[in-house]
Design an enzyme around this catalytic site. Structure first.
Site, short mmCIF file in Angstrom:
data_model
loop_
_atom_site.label_atom_id
_atom_site.label_comp_id
_atom_site.label_asym_id
_atom_site.label_seq_id
_atom_site.Cartn_x
_atom_site.Cartn_y
_atom_site.Cartn_z
N ARG A 86 2.18 -5.90 8.70
CA ARG A 86 3.43 -5.35 8.14
C ARG A 86 4.10 -4.44 9.17
O ARG A 86 5.30 -4.46 9.35
CB ARG A 86 3.16 -4.56 6.86
CG ARG A 86 2.34 -5.23 5.80
CD ARG A 86 3.21 -6.01 4.82
NE ARG A 86 3.55 -7.30 5.34
CZ ARG A 86 2.68 -8.33 5.46
NH1 ARG A 86 1.44 -8.20 5.07
NH2 ARG A 86 3.06 -9.48 5.95
N ASP A 103 9.03 0.41 4.71
CA ASP A 103 9.36 -0.27 5.97
C ASP A 103 10.15 0.55 6.98
O ASP A 103 10.34 0.12 8.13
CB ASP A 103 10.11 -1.59 5.68
CG ASP A 103 11.37 -1.39 4.83
OD1 ASP A 103 12.02 -0.33 4.96
OD2 ASP A 103 11.71 -2.30 4.05
N HIS A 109 6.33 5.67 -2.36
CA HIS A 109 5.12 4.87 -2.12
C HIS A 109 4.56 5.04 -0.71
O HIS A 109 3.74 4.25 -0.26
CB HIS A 109 5.39 3.39 -2.42
CG HIS A 109 5.51 3.09 -3.88
ND1 HIS A 109 5.99 1.90 -4.39
CD2 HIS A 109 5.20 3.85 -4.97
CE1 HIS A 109 5.97 1.94 -5.71
NE2 HIS A 109 5.50 3.12 -6.08
N SER A 125 12.03 -4.76 -9.12
CA SER A 125 11.70 -5.55 -10.31
C SER A 125 11.37 -4.68 -11.52
O SER A 125 11.18 -5.20 -12.61
CB SER A 125 10.51 -6.46 -10.00
OG SER A 125 9.39 -5.67 -9.63
N LEU A 152 19.04 -9.23 -7.41
CA LEU A 152 19.26 -10.68 -7.33
C LEU A 152 19.08 -11.34 -8.70
O LEU A 152 19.84 -12.20 -9.10
CB LEU A 152 18.29 -11.28 -6.32
CG LEU A 152 18.62 -12.67 -5.78
CD1 LEU A 152 20.01 -12.71 -5.19
CD2 LEU A 152 17.59 -13.06 -4.72
P1 OAD Z 1 9.46 -6.64 -6.10
O1 OAD Z 1 9.09 -7.71 -5.14
O2 OAD Z 1 8.61 -6.45 -7.31
O3 OAD Z 1 10.93 -6.89 -6.62
C1 OAD Z 1 12.00 -7.15 -5.76
C2 OAD Z 1 13.28 -7.33 -6.58
O4 OAD Z 1 14.36 -7.48 -5.67
C3 OAD Z 1 13.28 -8.56 -7.49
O5 OAD Z 1 13.69 -8.17 -8.80
C4 OAD Z 1 14.30 -9.50 -6.84
O6 OAD Z 1 15.06 -10.22 -7.80
C5 OAD Z 1 15.18 -8.54 -6.09
N1 OAD Z 1 15.78 -9.09 -4.87
C6 OAD Z 1 15.29 -10.03 -4.01
N2 OAD Z 1 16.13 -10.26 -2.99
C7 OAD Z 1 17.20 -9.43 -3.19
C8 OAD Z 1 18.42 -9.20 -2.48
N3 OAD Z 1 18.70 -9.82 -1.35
N4 OAD Z 1 19.27 -8.28 -2.99
C9 OAD Z 1 18.99 -7.62 -4.15
N5 OAD Z 1 17.87 -7.82 -4.86
C10 OAD Z 1 16.98 -8.70 -4.38
O7 OAD Z 1 9.59 -5.30 -5.26
P2 OAD Z 1 9.59 -3.76 -5.76
O8 OAD Z 1 10.26 -3.63 -7.07
O9 OAD Z 1 10.07 -2.95 -4.64
O10 OAD Z 1 4.13 -1.07 -3.99
O11 OAD Z 1 8.05 -3.54 -5.95
C11 OAD Z 1 7.60 -2.26 -6.31
C12 OAD Z 1 6.28 -1.95 -5.65
O12 OAD Z 1 5.34 -2.99 -5.93
C13 OAD Z 1 6.34 -1.91 -4.14
O13 OAD Z 1 6.74 -0.65 -3.67
C14 OAD Z 1 4.93 -2.22 -3.74
C15 OAD Z 1 4.66 -3.34 -4.72
O14 OAD Z 1 3.35 -3.58 -5.05
C16 OAD Z 1 3.10 -0.80 -3.17
O15 OAD Z 1 2.76 -1.52 -2.26
C17 OAD Z 1 2.41 0.46 -3.48
#
Ligand code: OAD
Ligand code: ZN
Length: 246
Positions: free
Chosen positions: A66, A103, A118, A193, A218
């Protein structure tokens, strides 16, 4: 695209919450989308204290990969729109960026007031709570593809300064996030999400305060009903149109 900018004034108080979706267009995989990181890696192995205890080398390979990858990509228009919003509010308003992303792209795009709930991919700390290095973390870009690094103070294992499943968020960062949200006019969630707690519940604090809650994502996430305004699409395309200062 026919899109009205959000009603943000120079004296508004705004909290933005970002997740992996805002970095998607930079080329960083999200976690839960199809093809996302949690489809290719077992969360229990690489993102829990138990997984680290069982196989620290594997965990360091994962986070080293990563680290390596995030350095090869650039912030996108969504990250830059966020930094522009912060400048727009700098003189008279209030701005806080709460990010779940590790990141470093918000920082590289010029955002300053960031609460990284996080943790950070580019920080390391000792895994031994009794070490005199204590809970302090430090900047670290090094890759450990061949095995976990050890602490030069106590000889124990070092770990990435990332909050894993089953761990608490840093209390100072958590309370700063909650205080900012409890005092905002607008809560804007981008690319998340809404599946990971406690952050998924932050929108409730904004609702209790009577703030406007807006989502840019999205797809419709689990907690979509908690937002009074929803813009479905890509963050890098929508944010420059929705935010002032860009
Ligand atoms: P997720 O992967 O759970 O969700 C990403 C969201 O972004 C989804 O709802 C997609 O629909 C949306 N998405 C994808 N591409 C997009 C774009 N170009 N523009 C706008 N939206 C888009 O990621 P997080 O919610 O960040 O934790 O996940 C939360 C935590 O779970 C992370 O911080 C990580 C993970 O496990 C740790 O590692 C501690
Ligand atoms: Zn140590």
């Amino acid at each position: 695209m026919d899109l009205r900018p959000l009603d943000i004034r120079p004296d508004s108080s705004v909290v933005v919450l970002t997740g992996a979706g805002i970095s998607a267009e930079s080329g960083i995989a999200t976690f839960r989308d199809s093809g996302g990181l949690w489809e290719q890696h077992d969360v229990r192995q690489v993102a829990t204290p138990e997984g680290f205890a069982a196989n620290p080398d594997l965990v360091w390979r994962f986070y080293s990969e990563r680290r390596r990858q995030a350095r090869t990509v650039e912030p996108n228009a969504g990250h830059f729109a966020m930094a522009a919003l912060e400048r727009f509010l700098a003189a008279r308003g209030r701005f806080t960026l709460v990010t779940q992303n590790v990141d470093g792209l918000h920082q590289r795009a010029g955002s300053r007031r960031i609460l990284p709930v996080h943790g950070s991919l580019y920080r390391t700390r000792c895994a031994n709570v009794d070490c005199e290095n204590g809970s302090k973390s430090w900047d670290d870009e090094s890759l450990h593809l061949d095995g976990a690094p050890h602490c030069h103070k106590c000889g124990g294992l070092l770990r990435p300064d990332i909050v894993w499943f089953g761990e608490y968020l840093d209390p100072a960062i958590e309370s700063a996030a909650r205080e900012a949200i409890a005092d905002c006019d607008l809560f804007l969630a981008v690319g998340t999400s809404g599946a990971v707690w406690p952050v998924a519940g932050y929108v409730e604090i904004a609702l209790a305060r009577g703030a406007l809650t807006v989502l840019v994502n999205l797809e419709r996430p689990e907690n979509v009903s908690r937002f009074s305004e929803v813009h479905l699409g890509k963050a890098a395309e929508l944010l420059p149109l929705l935010l002032p200062g860009a």
